[in-house]
Design a protein around this motif. Structure first.
Motif, mmCIF file in Angstrom:
data_model
loop_
_atom_site.group_PDB
_atom_site.id
_atom_site.type_symbol
_atom_site.label_atom_id
_atom_site.label_comp_id
_atom_site.label_asym_id
_atom_site.label_seq_id
_atom_site.Cartn_x
_atom_site.Cartn_y
_atom_site.Cartn_z
ATOM 1 N N ARG A 134 -106.810 46.136 58.534
ATOM 2 C CA ARG A 134 -107.462 45.086 57.768
ATOM 3 C C ARG A 134 -108.865 45.525 57.347
ATOM 4 O O ARG A 134 -109.450 46.428 57.950
ATOM 5 N N PRO A 135 -109.445 44.876 56.328
ATOM 6 C CA PRO A 135 -110.819 45.218 55.933
ATOM 7 C C PRO A 135 -111.807 44.927 57.055
ATOM 8 O O PRO A 135 -111.610 43.991 57.857
ATOM 9 N N LEU A 136 -112.857 45.701 57.089
ATOM 10 C CA LEU A 136 -113.881 45.527 58.120
ATOM 11 C C LEU A 136 -114.465 44.117 58.107
ATOM 12 O O LEU A 136 -114.779 43.557 59.160
ATOM 13 N N LYS A 137 -114.589 43.509 56.945
ATOM 14 C CA LYS A 137 -115.171 42.164 56.851
ATOM 15 C C LYS A 137 -114.334 41.120 57.570
ATOM 16 O O LYS A 137 -114.827 40.027 57.881
ATOM 17 N N ASP A 138 -113.067 41.426 57.880
ATOM 18 C CA ASP A 138 -112.198 40.491 58.594
ATOM 19 C C ASP A 138 -112.324 40.609 60.102
ATOM 20 O O ASP A 138 -111.645 39.879 60.842
ATOM 21 N N LEU A 139 -113.161 41.516 60.578
ATOM 22 C CA LEU A 139 -113.312 41.714 62.021
ATOM 23 C C LEU A 139 -113.819 40.435 62.671
ATOM 24 O O LEU A 139 -114.801 39.845 62.220
ATOM 25 N N ASP A 140 -113.148 40.004 63.720
ATOM 26 C CA ASP A 140 -113.477 38.742 64.387
ATOM 27 C C ASP A 140 -114.454 39.002 65.527
ATOM 28 O O ASP A 140 -114.052 39.247 66.660
ATOM 29 N N GLY A 141 -115.740 38.935 65.232
ATOM 30 C CA GLY A 141 -116.751 39.162 66.254
ATOM 31 C C GLY A 141 -117.992 39.771 65.643
ATOM 32 O O GLY A 141 -117.925 40.523 64.669
ATOM 33 N N ALA A 142 -119.137 39.474 66.226
ATOM 34 C CA ALA A 142 -120.407 39.971 65.702
ATOM 35 C C ALA A 142 -120.540 41.469 65.941
ATOM 36 O O ALA A 142 -120.363 41.956 67.062
ATOM 37 N N THR A 143 -120.867 42.222 64.886
ATOM 38 C CA THR A 143 -121.063 43.660 64.997
ATOM 39 C C THR A 143 -122.420 43.963 65.620
ATOM 40 O O THR A 143 -123.425 43.360 65.254
ATOM 41 N N ILE A 144 -122.442 44.901 66.574
ATOM 42 C CA ILE A 144 -123.701 45.217 67.252
ATOM 43 C C ILE A 144 -124.101 46.683 67.111
ATOM 44 O O ILE A 144 -125.237 47.044 67.405
ATOM 45 N N SER A 145 -123.178 47.547 66.659
ATOM 46 C CA SER A 145 -123.528 48.958 66.506
ATOM 47 C C SER A 145 -122.555 49.617 65.541
ATOM 48 O O SER A 145 -121.423 49.148 65.357
ATOM 49 N N ALA A 146 -122.991 50.709 64.930
ATOM 50 C CA ALA A 146 -122.138 51.517 64.052
ATOM 51 C C ALA A 146 -122.659 52.937 64.060
ATOM 52 O O ALA A 146 -123.771 53.204 63.597
ATOM 53 N N ASN A 147 -121.884 53.838 64.604
ATOM 54 C CA ASN A 147 -122.326 55.225 64.757
ATOM 55 C C ASN A 147 -121.256 56.190 64.285
ATOM 56 O O ASN A 147 -120.095 56.096 64.699
ATOM 57 N N ALA A 148 -121.660 57.108 63.422
ATOM 58 C CA ALA A 148 -120.745 58.126 62.917
ATOM 59 C C ALA A 148 -120.640 59.282 63.896
ATOM 60 O O ALA A 148 -121.622 59.660 64.544
ATOM 61 N N TYR A 149 -119.457 59.835 63.991
ATOM 62 C CA TYR A 149 -119.254 61.055 64.771
ATOM 63 C C TYR A 149 -119.709 62.234 63.915
ATOM 64 O O TYR A 149 -118.938 62.766 63.123
ATOM 65 N N ILE A 150 -120.956 62.618 64.089
ATOM 66 C CA ILE A 150 -121.463 63.741 63.301
ATOM 67 C C ILE A 150 -121.065 65.054 63.970
ATOM 68 O O ILE A 150 -120.599 65.078 65.119
ATOM 69 N N GLY A 151 -121.254 66.153 63.231
ATOM 70 C CA GLY A 151 -120.823 67.449 63.725
ATOM 71 C C GLY A 151 -121.943 68.291 64.293
ATOM 72 O O GLY A 151 -122.923 67.778 64.850
ATOM 73 N N ALA A 152 -121.814 69.595 64.121
ATOM 74 C CA ALA A 152 -122.715 70.557 64.767
ATOM 75 C C ALA A 152 -123.995 70.808 63.989
ATOM 76 O O ALA A 152 -124.892 71.483 64.492
ATOM 77 N N GLU A 153 -124.123 70.275 62.785
ATOM 78 C CA GLU A 153 -125.259 70.596 61.914
ATOM 79 C C GLU A 153 -126.609 70.378 62.598
ATOM 80 O O GLU A 153 -127.479 71.251 62.576
ATOM 81 N N GLY A 154 -126.799 69.214 63.183
ATOM 82 C CA GLY A 154 -128.088 68.916 63.802
ATOM 83 C C GLY A 154 -128.382 69.798 64.993
ATOM 84 O O GLY A 154 -129.542 70.191 65.228
ATOM 85 N N ILE A 155 -127.366 70.120 65.760
ATOM 86 C CA ILE A 155 -127.554 70.993 66.926
ATOM 87 C C ILE A 155 -127.969 72.389 66.470
ATOM 88 O O ILE A 155 -128.869 73.017 67.054
#
Length: 449
Positions: A134-155
């Protein structure tokens, strides 16, 4: 040929610290990684950061760094960890303060950020949630965080900047190993064959003791020596992509073809397409070979281009879990526990308790497999049973009814109930979406001691 030795110091947030310190002091390592983030960890850390902007890193970060910094005084090893969780910058500052207090000098720290996209979530409200379709806007509950799984670039950027200790937030688990291997051997980010080979090294190290016999052990079937003294693994990775997994002499556990095979298939869905931010690794032709005691070589892994997307883990306030437990003992323990369970069902109807899901388990009898297996096993009646009642509710009020009714079984239920407990937990759940990798911008900050 140049070989880099990377040790795994943790496979989850609450892992032991002693094997990691042993690796630093005796392992002749170039790097040690601490992989301490599970799927919900950053969401929970974000809640702590909301209460205190200086917090939000792993709860055990300071304890781990206290031991690690002491060990680094005489055994310099580069440290890479995702214990920064929701606040890598504060974690870096805390580690720098601790290093100064311990008298360490000429130490450079780095914090890798850019994974947190919570302030941009309105851009993705129409993205499909992987778990629901389902679309993210249909999520039943208040969103508190959103984090991408980034790769090795920053390291890699942090290492190029001279960092000795690198603290990240949400990076893909293998990236903790892929990063230093890219840096040490000068691999380009489009050398997907080598990135695939580096990815399996990270995949084998990410759970620490799991590849040295922890979780693997099944007495009489898969025996592991001295599990009480489990040693954590080391990856020896050479420039041509050859890889050996080993551990320290004098530690418990075992590195065998079987322990490595079990870890390779861990969380693996399509062996030919293991998606990571840095590449799509291909494990389909992997082979493992015992080279000697506690030495296993890994061959046949390659990689291809990444899919152009980053997975984003979204934490949201989902529900409450109300729970109550009580024990029954003696020759009729199971009969009394089952009667107690029926009493609870009727009481919840009378209380008009509103719940989405209810479980009534006879622990030790049917709590793991329910009726699928439990009803087909012939065994003597148990001498003791722990009754567990748990319900998923949308509010705390209804969740509290569960434990209260279980506690009332003391004097309103079958004979001999004892050891009643009750609890209510707020549940943070995870939803996942994919976003274009070009939307994510990685940044590295430095501090010197």
């Amino acid at each position: 040929m140049k070989t880099i030795r990377i040790g795994s110091g943790a496979g989850y947030g609450g892992d032991r610290i002693e094997p990691a310190i042993d690796l630093i002091e005796r392992g002749n390592l170039d790097y040690i990684i601490f992989e301490c983030l599970a799927e919900r960890t950053i969401a929970l850390a974000q809640l702590r950061k909301m209460k205190d902007p200086d917090k939000g890193y792993n709860d055990l970060f300071e304890l781990r760094m206290d031991h690690v910094l002491d060990a680094l005084k005489n055994h310099p090893v580069k440290v890479i960890t995702n214990m920064g969780a929701a606040n890598p910058l504060s974690a870096m500052k805390k580690a720098a303060d601790m290093a100064r207090q311990k008298g360490l000098r000429s130490l450079k720290l780095a914090a890798v950020t850019g994974d947190d996209i919570f302030d941009r979530m309105d851009q993705y409200e129409n993205c499909t949630v992987i778990e629901t379709g389902r679309p993210l806007k249909d999520l039943d509950g208040a969103t508190i965080s959103a984090n991408a799984y980034i790769g090795a670039e920053g390291i890699v950027k942090a290492l190029e900047g001279g960092a000795d200790i690198i603290i990240t937030g949400r990076v893909a688990d293998p990236a903790l190993v892929v990063g230093p291997l890219i840096y040490e051997f000068g691999y380009s980010f489009d050398n997907y064959d080598m990135l695939g080979k580096a990815t399996i090294a990270g995949h084998l190290l990410e759970c620490a003791g799991q590849v040295t016999g922890g979780y693997f052990c099944d007495p009489g079937v898969k025996d592991v020596p001295d599990l009480w003294n489990l040693g954590f693994p080391i990856a020896e990775f050479s420039q041509d992509g050859s890889l050996v997994i080993t551990k320290l002499d004098g530690t418990g556990g075992i590195v065998s073809e079987m322990t490595c095979k079990e870890q390779i298939v861990y969380e693996l869905q399509d062996p030919a397409n293991y998606f990571t931010p840095d590449c799509t690794a291909d494990f389909s032709q992997v082979s493992v070979r015992q080279e000697g005691p506690d030495r296993v070589s890994i061959h046949g892994v390659t990689g291809k281009e990444h899919n152009g997307m980053y997975k984003v883990s979204i934490g949201y306030q989902d529900c409450y879990i109300g729970e109550g437990q009580i024990s029954y003992g003696g020759s009729t323990a199971l009969i009394r526990a089952r009667l107690a369970g029926e009493i609870i069902r009727r009481r919840l109807e009378i209380d008009t308790c509103q719940y989405e899901e209810l479980r009534i388990d006879e622990m030790g009898v049917n709590s793991l497999y329910r009726q699928q297996i439990s009803n087909h096993i012939t065994a003597a009646p148990p001498a003791e049973v722990r009754l567990r009642v748990a319900a998923r509710t949308k509010d705390e009020k209804n969740a509290r009814i569960i434990g209260d009714e279980v506690e009332a079984l003391y004097t309103n239920g079958p004979a001999g109930g004892g050891g009643a407990t009750k609890s209510v937990r707020k549940i943070i759940s995870i939803a996942s979406i994919l976003v274009p990798r070009d939307d994510i911008h990685v940044h590295v900050d430095f501090m010197e001691v």
